[in-house]
Design a protein around this motif. Structure first.
Motif, PDB file in Angstrom:
ATOM      1  N   ILE A   9       0.835  -1.197   0.000  1.00 40.44           N
ATOM      2  CA  ILE A   9       0.000   0.000   0.000  1.00 40.44           C
ATOM      3  C   ILE A   9       0.876   1.255   0.000  1.00 40.44           C
ATOM      4  O   ILE A   9       2.001   1.236   0.502  1.00 40.44           O
ATOM      5  CB  ILE A   9      -0.942   0.012   1.228  1.00 40.44           C
ATOM      6  CG1 ILE A   9      -2.001   1.120   1.113  1.00 40.44           C
ATOM      7  CG2 ILE A   9      -0.167   0.115   2.535  1.00 40.44           C
ATOM      8  CD1 ILE A   9      -3.133   0.981   2.129  1.00 40.44           C
ATOM      9  N   GLY A  10       0.351   2.323  -0.576  1.00 43.55           N
ATOM     10  CA  GLY A  10       1.001   3.620  -0.528  1.00 43.55           C
ATOM     11  C   GLY A  10       0.250   4.535   0.424  1.00 43.55           C
ATOM     12  O   GLY A  10      -0.966   4.435   0.560  1.00 43.55           O
ATOM     13  N   VAL A  11       0.980   5.434   1.094  1.00 39.43           N
ATOM     14  CA  VAL A  11       0.378   6.416   1.995  1.00 39.43           C
ATOM     15  C   VAL A  11       0.876   7.801   1.583  1.00 39.43           C
ATOM     16  O   VAL A  11       2.087   8.021   1.509  1.00 39.43           O
ATOM     17  CB  VAL A  11       0.751   6.142   3.466  1.00 39.43           C
ATOM     18  CG1 VAL A  11       0.248   7.282   4.362  1.00 39.43           C
ATOM     19  CG2 VAL A  11       0.166   4.815   3.925  1.00 39.43           C
ATOM     20  N   VAL A  12      -0.050   8.725   1.309  1.00 34.39           N
ATOM     21  CA  VAL A  12       0.286  10.079   0.894  1.00 34.39           C
ATOM     22  C   VAL A  12      -0.148  11.063   1.973  1.00 34.39           C
ATOM     23  O   VAL A  12      -1.295  11.035   2.418  1.00 34.39           O
ATOM     24  CB  VAL A  12      -0.409  10.438  -0.433  1.00 34.39           C
ATOM     25  CG1 VAL A  12      -0.218  11.927  -0.754  1.00 34.39           C
ATOM     26  CG2 VAL A  12       0.118   9.592  -1.571  1.00 34.39           C
ATOM     27  N   VAL A  13       0.772  11.932   2.388  1.00 32.74           N
ATOM     28  CA  VAL A  13       0.450  12.986   3.355  1.00 32.74           C
ATOM     29  C   VAL A  13       1.152  14.269   2.902  1.00 32.74           C
ATOM     30  O   VAL A  13       2.376  14.323   2.876  1.00 32.74           O
ATOM     31  CB  VAL A  13       0.912  12.627   4.791  1.00 32.74           C
ATOM     32  CG1 VAL A  13       0.409  13.689   5.773  1.00 32.74           C
ATOM     33  CG2 VAL A  13       0.411  11.248   5.196  1.00 32.74           C
ATOM     34  N   SER A  14       0.364  15.276   2.523  1.00 28.29           N
ATOM     35  CA  SER A  14       0.911  16.587   2.160  1.00 28.29           C
ATOM     36  C   SER A  14       2.055  16.444   1.168  1.00 28.29           C
ATOM     37  O   SER A  14       3.171  16.903   1.406  1.00 28.29           O
ATOM     38  CB  SER A  14       1.391  17.319   3.424  1.00 28.29           C
ATOM     39  OG  SER A  14       1.670  18.674   3.152  1.00 28.29           O
ATOM     40  N   PHE A  15       1.758  15.842   0.011  1.00 27.41           N
ATOM     41  CA  PHE A  15       2.796  15.547  -0.973  1.00 27.41           C
ATOM     42  C   PHE A  15       2.882  16.610  -2.070  1.00 27.41           C
ATOM     43  O   PHE A  15       3.961  16.989  -2.502  1.00 27.41           O
ATOM     44  CB  PHE A  15       2.551  14.163  -1.576  1.00 27.41           C
ATOM     45  CG  PHE A  15       3.626  13.691  -2.502  1.00 27.41           C
ATOM     46  CD1 PHE A  15       4.960  13.735  -2.134  1.00 27.41           C
ATOM     47  CD2 PHE A  15       3.306  13.187  -3.753  1.00 27.41           C
ATOM     48  CE1 PHE A  15       5.959  13.281  -2.989  1.00 27.41           C
ATOM     49  CE2 PHE A  15       4.296  12.734  -4.619  1.00 27.41           C
ATOM     50  CZ  PHE A  15       5.619  12.787  -4.234  1.00 27.41           C
ATOM     51  N   GLY A  16       1.719  17.073  -2.567  1.00 25.99           N
ATOM     52  CA  GLY A  16       1.711  18.158  -3.541  1.00 25.99           C
ATOM     53  C   GLY A  16       1.927  17.763  -4.980  1.00 25.99           C
ATOM     54  O   GLY A  16       2.126  18.628  -5.834  1.00 25.99           O
ATOM     55  N   HIS A  17       1.884  16.467  -5.296  1.00 29.46           N
ATOM     56  CA  HIS A  17       2.060  16.008  -6.673  1.00 29.46           C
ATOM     57  C   HIS A  17       0.954  15.019  -7.019  1.00 29.46           C
ATOM     58  O   HIS A  17       0.619  14.144  -6.208  1.00 29.46           O
ATOM     59  CB  HIS A  17       3.407  15.326  -6.868  1.00 29.46           C
ATOM     60  CG  HIS A  17       4.575  16.229  -6.663  1.00 29.46           C
ATOM     61  ND1 HIS A  17       5.139  16.972  -7.669  1.00 29.46           N
ATOM     62  CD2 HIS A  17       5.285  16.530  -5.540  1.00 29.46           C
ATOM     63  CE1 HIS A  17       6.147  17.679  -7.197  1.00 29.46           C
ATOM     64  NE2 HIS A  17       6.257  17.424  -5.899  1.00 29.46           N
ATOM     65  N   LEU A  18       0.395  15.143  -8.218  1.00 30.89           N
ATOM     66  CA  LEU A  18      -0.556  14.153  -8.690  1.00 30.89           C
ATOM     67  C   LEU A  18       0.171  12.845  -8.973  1.00 30.89           C
ATOM     68  O   LEU A  18       1.227  12.846  -9.608  1.00 30.89           O
ATOM     69  CB  LEU A  18      -1.251  14.637  -9.965  1.00 30.89           C
ATOM     70  CG  LEU A  18      -2.426  15.608  -9.790  1.00 30.89           C
ATOM     71  CD1 LEU A  18      -2.886  16.111 -11.155  1.00 30.89           C
ATOM     72  CD2 LEU A  18      -3.588  14.947  -9.056  1.00 30.89           C
ATOM     73  N   ILE A  19      -0.393  11.748  -8.502  1.00 29.94           N
ATOM     74  CA  ILE A  19       0.232  10.445  -8.694  1.00 29.94           C
ATOM     75  C   ILE A  19      -0.470   9.728  -9.852  1.00 29.94           C
ATOM     76  O   ILE A  19      -1.686   9.545  -9.817  1.00 29.94           O
ATOM     77  CB  ILE A  19       0.149   9.612  -7.410  1.00 29.94           C
ATOM     78  CG1 ILE A  19       0.900  10.343  -6.284  1.00 29.94           C
ATOM     79  CG2 ILE A  19       0.735   8.217  -7.625  1.00 29.94           C
ATOM     80  CD1 ILE A  19       0.854   9.651  -4.958  1.00 29.94           C
ATOM     81  N   PRO A  20       0.271   9.345 -10.884  1.00 26.84           N
ATOM     82  CA  PRO A  20      -0.352   8.742 -12.071  1.00 26.84           C
ATOM     83  C   PRO A  20      -0.902   7.345 -11.811  1.00 26.84           C
ATOM     84  O   PRO A  20      -0.537   6.677 -10.848  1.00 26.84           O
ATOM     85  CB  PRO A  20       0.792   8.705 -13.089  1.00 26.84           C
ATOM     86  CG  PRO A  20       2.042   8.741 -12.272  1.00 26.84           C
ATOM     87  CD  PRO A  20       1.721   9.527 -11.046  1.00 26.84           C
TER      88      PRO A  20
END
Length: 297
Positions: free
Chosen positions: A121-132
């Motif tokens: 699994i991936g976890v995103v927190v305050s990253f600021g980039h769209l993930i394709p």
């Protein structure tokens, strides 16, 4: 592709059937999907409850609380069995990179190559980039995001600032599934509310929500994978927009604010990108000369 419980077992039967009949395509199932399914489930069983291998995407202090919380779980080797970080920076290292190096956590520079990575699994927190899509689809359980608002209110960047600017008396943390092409539109799988005090400052609310987000993240990871089946679609009626117009005469962006007021912006900075003049923003983010105005979350 994310599959659980009964639906997952049915697809496993389909895959078993395909192995007997060769690589001919069946209605609704292409051969390339078969190879993806096999690769993504090489280390994930239908009844698995952890420990999980996690790839963390973040960029700032708000994300650091969640990374610390995951790292604490990783050291216990019960909830997490692997933890690595993806971040983006140019020149000076950010706080996530420093923390990762101090604690022996592998760091990947954005954009990341997922071909040789194998995470649940991936976890995103305050990253600021769209993930394709191809990165999202590389995780058997997808990617989840910790967002500092009660979605769908204040989608996009700076939700804490917008909550304070608009006098919100309540805000909170939302955990949602990441979808490609648009920010903050996935199903909400967990949410927690908190009040905003009349004298509460941005740094105070920032710190409070960062801690709330890290705790809610761990509670959610503890409920994997079942919690992913309980996502609630966001209501489009509660979405908040800002309208942006490029004014050629003044070479500035006119941004609509509360109570039909407007502000003029000559230069703007997008997270992860250098500062740019209004014309460059119009050309890069507003469709160039095709659009006179644009709505943003």
């Amino acid at each position: 592709m994310t599959v659980y419980n009964l639906a997952r077992r049915r697809i496993l039967k389909c895959v078993s059937g395909l192995s007997r009949f060769g690589t001919k395509s069946l209605p609704g199932l292409e051969v390339h999907n078969l190879s993806l399914f096999k690769r993504k489930n090489a280390t994930l069983t239908p009844t698995q409850k952890g420990p999980w291998s996690v790839l963390f995407f973040g960029s700032d202090e708000f994300a650091l609380d969640s990374l610390r919380a995951l790292h604490n779980q990783y050291r216990l080797q019960k909830l997490l069995c692997r933890l690595e970080v993806v971040t983006a920076y140019k020149g000076k290292e950010n706080c996530l990179t420093k923390y990762a190096k101090e604690n022996g956590i592998t760091v990947h520079q954005w954009p990341v190559n997922v071909n040789n990575l194998d995470f649940h699994i991936g976890v995103v927190v305050s990253f600021g980039h769209l993930i394709p899509s191809h990165i999202i689809n590389s995780f058997p359980l997808g990617i989840i995001n910790v967002h500092a608002s009660l979605l769908p209110r204040w989608r996009g960047s700076a939700p804490i600032i917008y909550a304070l600017m608009n006098g919100d008396t309540e805000t909170g943390i939302s955990l949602m599934k990441i979808k490609p092409k648009r920010f903050d539109v996935g199903e909400v799988i967990a949410q927690e509310k908190t009040t905003v005090g009349p004298e509460e400052t941005q740094p105070e609310l920032y710190t409070k929500l960062a801690r709330m987000g890290s705790k809610l993240l761990i509670k959610t990871v503890e409920k994997l994978p079942d919690v992913l089946c309980c996502g609630i679609p966001q209501s489009e009626e509660s979405v908040t927009y800002g309208t942006v117009i490029y004014n050629k005469e003044s070479d500035s962006l006119l941004v609509k604010c509360k109570e039909n007021t407007w502000i003029s912006i000559k230069k703007i900075r997008i997270p992860g990108k250098p500062q740019m003049p209004a014309l460059d923003f119009r050309n890069g983010f507003m469709g160039g000369q095709k659009l006179k105005s644009c709505n943003f979350y």
